[in-house]
Every structure is written in C-alpha cells, then in structure tokens.
Design an enzyme around this catalytic site. Structure first.
Site, PDB file in Angstrom:
ATOM      1  N   HIS A  44      -7.391 -34.248  41.107  1.00  0.00           N
ATOM      2  CA  HIS A  44      -6.088 -34.860  40.919  1.00  0.00           C
ATOM      3  C   HIS A  44      -5.935 -35.584  39.589  1.00  0.00           C
ATOM      4  CE1 HIS A  44      -2.038 -35.332  42.055  1.00  0.00           C
ATOM      5  NE2 HIS A  44      -2.083 -36.563  41.613  1.00  0.00           N
ATOM      6  N   TYR A  77      -3.279 -35.493  35.854  1.00  0.00           N
ATOM      7  CA  TYR A  77      -2.795 -36.569  34.992  1.00  0.00           C
ATOM      8  C   TYR A  77      -3.338 -36.429  33.577  1.00  0.00           C
ATOM      9  CZ  TYR A  77      -0.317 -38.534  38.786  1.00  0.00           C
ATOM     10  OH  TYR A  77       0.583 -38.681  39.794  1.00  0.00           O
ATOM     11  N   HIS A  97       5.512 -25.699  42.869  1.00  0.00           N
ATOM     12  CA  HIS A  97       5.450 -27.099  42.429  1.00  0.00           C
ATOM     13  C   HIS A  97       4.697 -27.235  41.106  1.00  0.00           C
ATOM     14  CE1 HIS A  97       4.444 -31.329  42.247  1.00  0.00           C
ATOM     15  NE2 HIS A  97       3.169 -31.021  42.312  1.00  0.00           N
ATOM     16  N   PHE A  98       3.486 -26.655  41.045  1.00  0.00           N
ATOM     17  CA  PHE A  98       2.745 -26.939  39.799  1.00  0.00           C
ATOM     18  C   PHE A  98       3.176 -26.040  38.649  1.00  0.00           C
ATOM     19  CE2 PHE A  98      -0.559 -24.371  42.067  1.00  0.00           C
ATOM     20  CZ  PHE A  98      -0.675 -23.326  41.161  1.00  0.00           C
ATOM     21  N   HIS A  99       3.965 -25.000  38.963  1.00  0.00           N
ATOM     22  CA  HIS A  99       4.563 -24.291  37.832  1.00  0.00           C
ATOM     23  C   HIS A  99       5.730 -25.081  37.234  1.00  0.00           C
ATOM     24  CE1 HIS A  99       2.001 -20.845  38.792  1.00  0.00           C
ATOM     25  NE2 HIS A  99       2.258 -20.470  37.562  1.00  0.00           N
ATOM     26  N   ARG A 135      -0.056 -18.856  49.155  1.00  0.00           N
ATOM     27  CA  ARG A 135      -0.363 -18.737  47.738  1.00  0.00           C
ATOM     28  C   ARG A 135      -1.646 -17.919  47.593  1.00  0.00           C
ATOM     29  NH1 ARG A 135      -3.088 -24.523  45.940  1.00  0.00           N
ATOM     30  NH2 ARG A 135      -3.347 -23.452  43.967  1.00  0.00           N
ATOM     31  N   ARG A 136      -2.001 -17.546  46.373  1.00  0.00           N
ATOM     32  CA  ARG A 136      -3.277 -16.906  46.063  1.00  0.00           C
ATOM     33  C   ARG A 136      -3.571 -15.720  46.975  1.00  0.00           C
ATOM     34  NH1 ARG A 136      -7.538 -21.857  45.263  1.00  0.00           N
ATOM     35  NH2 ARG A 136      -7.126 -22.133  43.077  1.00  0.00           N
TER      36      ARG A 136
END
Lengths: 54, 549, 164
Positions: free
Chosen positions: B223, B227, B374-376, B439-440
């Site tokens: 995580h 950041y 989300h992370f894209h 996903r994946r």
C-alpha cells in the site's frame, strides 16, 4: 520588552487576518464541498448496494 | 555539446535524463503488453502459441506500475533537487548513477525471466507459485538500486543543511526526501519476504514457504507503494503547477504537513488488501481500515490547497464570482492541462479507493475488474498523466531544448486521448466488476454461463478503451523522442513555484526526522505486532512450490 | 501552523464524513455480524481448526469428504476443496431459501471464491480454512469462480450452484 513582544504578536495576527480577507477562497470552499458531497453520495450508494446483496 | 544550454547542471541533467530513457522504454514495452491483453480479454484476438496471457499481464504490471514509475520518480527528484540547491554534490550524483545501474541490471534480469516464461507469477508474485530465483533477484536489485538513489537524496539534503545552517530546506527537496523515506520504510516488508522467504525457497535451500506471512509482508509494502507513486505527482501539483499557472504556492507548511501525514499513515494499512483473508482477525483488519481512513485526510488537504492555488491565481488575474477563476486557468498549456486532468480523475479514483477500503464492502469488489478500473484511474491516470505532463517541460530542460507550440498542441491531444481511452476502459471495468467479472483472468465465458456471457460486451468496450490508450501511449513515446532529440535548442524554464505567504515561517519541527520516523514506527508496531505474532504462532505447515504455467 | 478558516470547515466536514463511514461499517460488522470472511469465525457448525496442512488436505477431516451436509432446517454446510483448476464438489444443488455455510481450503496455491452478483467473495489461502454464509433466496444457477490468478488455466476454474 514584554509589551513590544505582545504588540508584535498582535501585529502578526492582524496581518494574518488581513491576508485571510485578501485571500477570497469562497470558490475553493464551494469546490471542496461539491467534492465532499460526491464522496458522501457515492459511498452511501455503494453501501446500499452492499446491503441489498447481503 | 558546447551549444547546449540548460537551467540545470548538465551532469545532473544527464543523470535525470538516463532515468527518463529507461522509464519510457518500459512504457513502450508495457503498453504493447497492455494492448494485447485488452484484445485477448475482449475476445477479439488469440495470442500466437508461445506467448501467454498471464505472461503479458506480468510484463505489463512490472514494466508500467513498478519500472516506469520508479525511474520517473527518481529522475524527477534528482532534477528538482539539483534545481533547488544549484547542483547535486559529487557524492550524491555518483550514488545516483550507482542506483541507476543497479536498478537497470535488475529490470533487465527480471524482464528476461518474464520473457523466458520463468516468472509468470504477476507482479504481486504470490506464493506458493514459484518463479525462477533470478526473477526475485532482479526485483531485489531494482529495490536496492532505488534505495541507493534514496540515500543519495538524503545525503544531498544533509550536506545542504550543513552548509546552510538554520535555513529551512527547499520545499521540493523536502517533499522528495519524505517520499524516498516513505519508500525506505515501505520496502523493508518486501525486502524481508524476498530475501528471507522467496529467494531461499526458490533456490531449494528450504522446502516450504509460509504463505500468509509472505502475503502480509508483501502488503505491508504494497500500500505505501501506491503512495510512493502518488506523492511525486503531488510534489508537482504543490510546487510546479503554481508557477505554471502564474500563481504562488498556497502554503509551504501545509504541503509539508500533508507529506508527513502520508509518511505516518500510509504504512500501517496493508490489511485493507487482505480484508477477505483467513488468518487475520476482523478486529485487526478494522483497526487498519481506521488507519487507512486517516491517510485520506492529507489528500483532502491537498484538494483544498489545489483549489486555493487556482482561485488565488485566478483572482490575481482579475477573475470575479464564485467560479470565475476556473476560466483563468491556462487550459491550453499542456504543462498545466495534463496534471489538471490527473487531479480531476483523482476524484472518482479516490472515492473508489474509500469504497475498496471499507472493510466488509470490499466483498463486493475484491479481485473483480472494479479494482483494475480503480487503479487505472489512480495510478495509470492521475499519476501517469501527471508524469507525462511533467515530461513535456522536464525533458526539454534536461536536453537543453524547447517545448514548441506544436508539441504543446500534440501534448494536449495526447492527454485527451489518454483520458478518453481511460474513461471508456475504466467505466466498463468498474461496472462489469460490480457485476462480478474477475480481474487477472484470460478470456472465458465459464462454459457460457449466463452471468459471464452478460459481461462480454463490457470486455469489448474495455478493449476499445485499451486501443485508444495504446495510441495515446505511442503518441507519448513519439513526443518523448521528439523532445529528447529533435526539438529546437533553447532554454526551457524549470517551473519551480514560490511560496505565497512569506510572513508565516515553516515550523522547524517538520524537519525533525527522528520524531516522524519514531511516530511512523510506533504506528506500524501497533498495527502489526499482535496480528503478526498470531500469524507466526498459528501458522499451518508451509507450502511447497508450484509452477502452474 | 495557520489553517484558513475555510480549510478548517472543509477538514471538519471531511473528517466527520469519514467518522460516519467508519461508524456505519463498524456497527454493521461488529454488532450485526457483517464481518469480512476471516477464517473459521463465521460458521456455527464448523469442524476442527482454522488451519490444515496444505499437503494433507485430502486426508484431513472434514476435507477428506468434500460435499454438502444438511445441518438444520434448510441449513447446509458445503465443505469444499479448491485446486488448480477446479472446485470439489462441483455443480452442487441446493433448495431455494437455504442458508449455506461454505467452508473452503486449498490443496495447492492461493485461490479466490466468488459468486458474481452476491457479496460472496473470499480468499482461499493454502493452510487456512475460510468460511462464508449466504442465503440463496432466489432460485437459479449461480456461478462460483476463482478470482485469484492460480496458473495458466485460472480462467477455467469455476463451478455452479443450482438453486431449486
């Protein structure tokens, strides 16, 4: 000495208040509040979806 | 070379530029892998024999999420510290090169292993799937290289402070050092699991691996890793953007405070990636959920600071009304436009993050395409588009060239393509993720199960978004090459912002590293000690290696 | 350090929202039982332990006999073994309205256990038993799939629940 220190402190405070007035940030407050509303609405929508699937 | 003029010490510019070359080479390969994956998942193509979907997925994740970001961040930070302090000292510059070469050796080794199909374990390399030991050694070298570059930056600031006693460190350098410090503390987890678990196990020196322990150490790192990606974008937003829009930095101290809060709260939150896992009690998961929510606060502060910077700059230019400043922003300047798009995308990105971290609500989204969507948004748009935006002025600065009006326009087109492609792909991912699509996962209809058949149109839309993104990535590569080799020579400005309110002094406590490292360590101990003891004490027999690819 | 008045208002609003979110999920989790799957915690009728030797799954009760067991009035326990690339037992049948406890472990790598369109979603880590409860009110054919990469055939790893 103590008095001048105090006066200086007051001066700094006055200055700060002045700059605060100069920095009109109403648009900023409105913008972040819209953002806040979006966060709250979206989160509760997702929570509702979760509860409907429980 | 004599004709080359630069606002930076040329030696530092070369160091920074080396990172840019390596980073954009990774973008080139990673984007090709991404395109192919999107097309396979959409059912539009089949891969030729010999290339696996999961092999591409591994390459895509490693090259874009780990390699591009790390190179860009380190190169960007070296350039800014050099600008801040006139030049890098010789020691830090040498260490920077050492870090660069070690990282590059690691990237090459890992990439070879992935291409040889010896490391098809995805970039999270969950045990007990076992890759070649050289896959893990390559990754170790990447991290070690980044450590050395981090030490270079610490040394740079230390020496500067010694020569400038009593002075507050320059803002860019301070924020860079906090970010690299966060990275040092975060990577302890992944270093522990790779050095003490994966490498001995993959060489066969030990037979078994403690799976839950390795996952926990990985996510202790995983995580703060995000950041580590995000904060350099914030550095640009806080320090660079004000200059570009003709304004001032809203508050020096608040920027520093926000970064300190990230340093403290981004660490003890890894369980929110393990919310659905056995072996960790709900109490400790919830505790880390609470800590995760604390790390939202500095982002709320950042949102305020950004709007305030925009509004103040707009009012200085004579805007009136509640939102008049919005029109005064330099929308046609790619140096502003791209990072601004990144900021706007962080609104849905951040909200999605709050949802994902919300304890049991995670059940609705965990390991579905919602997470990929989300992370894209967050990493692959907010962070990456900000980095692209910085590239448009940074590369000319580093190579002694100019960002031309034509390239500026092309940059805006490139940014728009990326945003449009990503909105198409990510919206489809979020939606189909809520419908349950995992996903994946390579193309499958699960024996034509009606639920899965319903997902297929969304997967096609994802592929369309992916094609647009690929075009945007290739245009970025073109723009990068143009700026690096063909743009006209000249002096491009390094837009380093200045602070608005000189009256307010930056509190020195923010520079007291012992306090902040101490607080960070204390929170990590509180969040992890008891559950980690539980994981080790109650651990079942370990797992032997598997190679299912 | 000086905070602008509006920033104080904003941070108070933001902070309060986060506290409300945490309270909502905290209360539903700790007092209404909506905890995320965290091991053998949820099952009232559970076997022996939270952990199992991942290499001896097929010899260890209850996983030596994967299957469905009726434990109460329309209440079932499904004991399941996940492996690359399938679930055992597969294609199970359950009456509508049944309350089902799934207790699952893996005999090789990490797997996922998800029923799309529901909140049934959990990680299956080798060595550990994970459990989740779900009431199948609506008849139909439910898909169970693995949502964690487990090898080259990961996309084939699924089975179904027929609710009649």
């Amino acid at each position: 000495m103590a008095q001048t220190g105090l006066e200086q402190k007051k001066l700094v405070q006055d200055q700060q208040e002045k700059t605060e007035q100069q920095m009109a940030l109403k648009g900023t407050l409105a913008s972040v509040m819209i953002l806040g509303a979006l966060i709250v609405i979206s989160w509760f929508a997702m929570f509702a979806l979760f509860m409907s699937r429980q | 070379m004599n004709t080359r003029k630069s606002v930076l010490d040329v030696r530092d510019a070369n160091l920074s530029m080396a990172h840019m070359y390596a980073g954009y080479a990774a973008v080139f390969i990673g984007a090709i892998a991404g395109l192919l994956q999107g097309l396979v998942r959409g059912g539009l193509i089949e891969l030729p024999a010999g290339i696996g979907y999961y092999q591409l997925l591994t390459a895509h994740g490693i090259l874009l999420a780990l390699v591009f970001t790390t190179y860009f961040i380190i190169g960007f930070f070296f350039s800014g510290m050099s600008k801040n302090m006139g030049s890098l000292y010789d020691g830090p510059r040498k260490a920077g090169w050492a870090g660069f070469y070690i990282m590059t050796a690691g990237v090459i080794l890992t990439t070879i292993m992935v291409l040889l199909n010896e490391g098809t374990v995805l970039y999270t390399f969950y045990a007990p799937l076992q890759a070649s030991p050289y896959f893990y050694i390559g990754l170790t070298l990447v991290v070690v290289g980044s450590w050395i570059s981090g030490y270079a930056m610490f040394g740079q600031l230390y020496k500067w402070k010694k020569e400038n006693r009593g002075k507050v460190s320059p803002l860019f350098s301070y924020l860079a050092v906090v970010t690299m410090l966060l990275w040092q503390i975060a990577t302890l987890g992944v270093a522990a699991t790779v050095l003490f678990q994966f490498i001995p196990w993959s060489f066969g020196w030990v037979e078994k691996i403690d799976v839950l322990l390795s996952r926990t150490l990985f996510w202790y790192f995983g995580h703060p890793l995000v950041y580590f990606w995000l904060l350099p974008a914030y550095v640009g937003w806080y320090v660079i953007i004000p200059k570009i829009i003709g304004g001032k930095i809203f508050s020096d101290s608040l920027a520093r405070l926000a970064f300190i809060l990230f340093l403290i709260f981004s660490m003890p939150v890894g369980f929110h990636h393990q919310l659905l896992e056995p072996g960790i009690s709900p109490f400790w998961k919830y505790l880390q959920v609470v800590l995760t929510f604390m790390v939202i606060i500095p982002s709320l502060m950042t949102a305020f600071a950004m709007f305030a910077t925009f509004e103040t700059a707009g009012r200085m230019k004579g805007s009136t009304g509640l939102f008049g400043w919005f029109k005064k922003l330099p929308w046609s300047d790619v140096r502003f436009f791209a990072p601004m798009m990144g900021m706007l995308i962080f609104i849905p990105g951040g909200i999605g993050g709050i949802v994902n971290a919300s304890h049991q609500i995670n059940q609705m989204v965990h390991n579905t395409l919602f997470i990929t969507g989300h992370f894209h948004l967050t990493v692959a748009t907010t962070v990456v588009v900000s980095f692209f935006g910085f590239t448009y002025w940074l590369v000319p600065v580093l190579t002694g060239r100019k960002l031309t009006a034509k390239m500026n326009k092309l940059g805006i087109v490139q940014t728009l393509l990326w945003i449009v492609g990503m909105l198409i792909m990510s919206t489809a991912m979020h939606t189909v993720g809520l419908l349950g699509s995992p996903r994946r996962t390579a193309f499958t209809t699960y024996q034509d199960h009606p639920d899965a058949v319903m997902w297929m149109p969304y997967h096609v839309v994802m592929a369309i978004g992916g094609v647009i993104l690929f075009i945007a990535a290739m245009l970025m590569i073109y723009n990068f090459i143009y700026l690096a080799f063909f743009a006209p020579r000249g002096v491009e400005e390094y837009p380093m912002g200045e602070v608005a309110n000189e009256a307010e002094k930056t509190p020195m406590i923010l520079e007291n590293w012992k306090i902040w490292i101490g607080v960070s360590a204390a929170l990590i101990l509180i969040a992890y000690t008891v559950p980690l003891i539980g994981i080790i004490e109650n651990s079942p027999p370990g797992s032997p290696p598997y190679r299912f690819w | 350090m000086h905070l602008h008045k509006y920033e104080r208002i904003w941070l108070m609003f933001g902070g309060a929202s986060l506290v409300v979110f945490l309270a909502v999920i905290g209360i539903t989790a700790f007092f209404m039982g909506d905890q995320p799957p965290s091991g053998a915690f949820c099952a009232p009728v559970f076997a022996n332990a939270d952990t199992v030797d991942p290499e001896k799954v097929t010899e260890t009760p209850p996983f030596n006999e994967p299957g469905i067991k009726k434990v109460g009035e329309n209440q079932y326990v499904v004991t399941m073994v996940a492996y690359s690339f399938g679930f055992q037992p597969s294609n199970i049948e359950i009456p509508a309205g049944a309350e089902v406890y799934f207790q699952v472990t893996s005999k090789d790598v990490v797997h996922g256990f998800e029923i799309p369109g529901t909140n049934v979603n959990m990680m299956i880590t080798p060595g550990y038993v994970n459990t989740i409860r779900y009431t199948f009110d609506e008849p139909g054919n439910y898909l169970i799939l693995c949502n964690e990469y487990c090898g080259v055939g990961h996309q084939f790893m699924s089975t179904t629940v027929e609710v009649k």
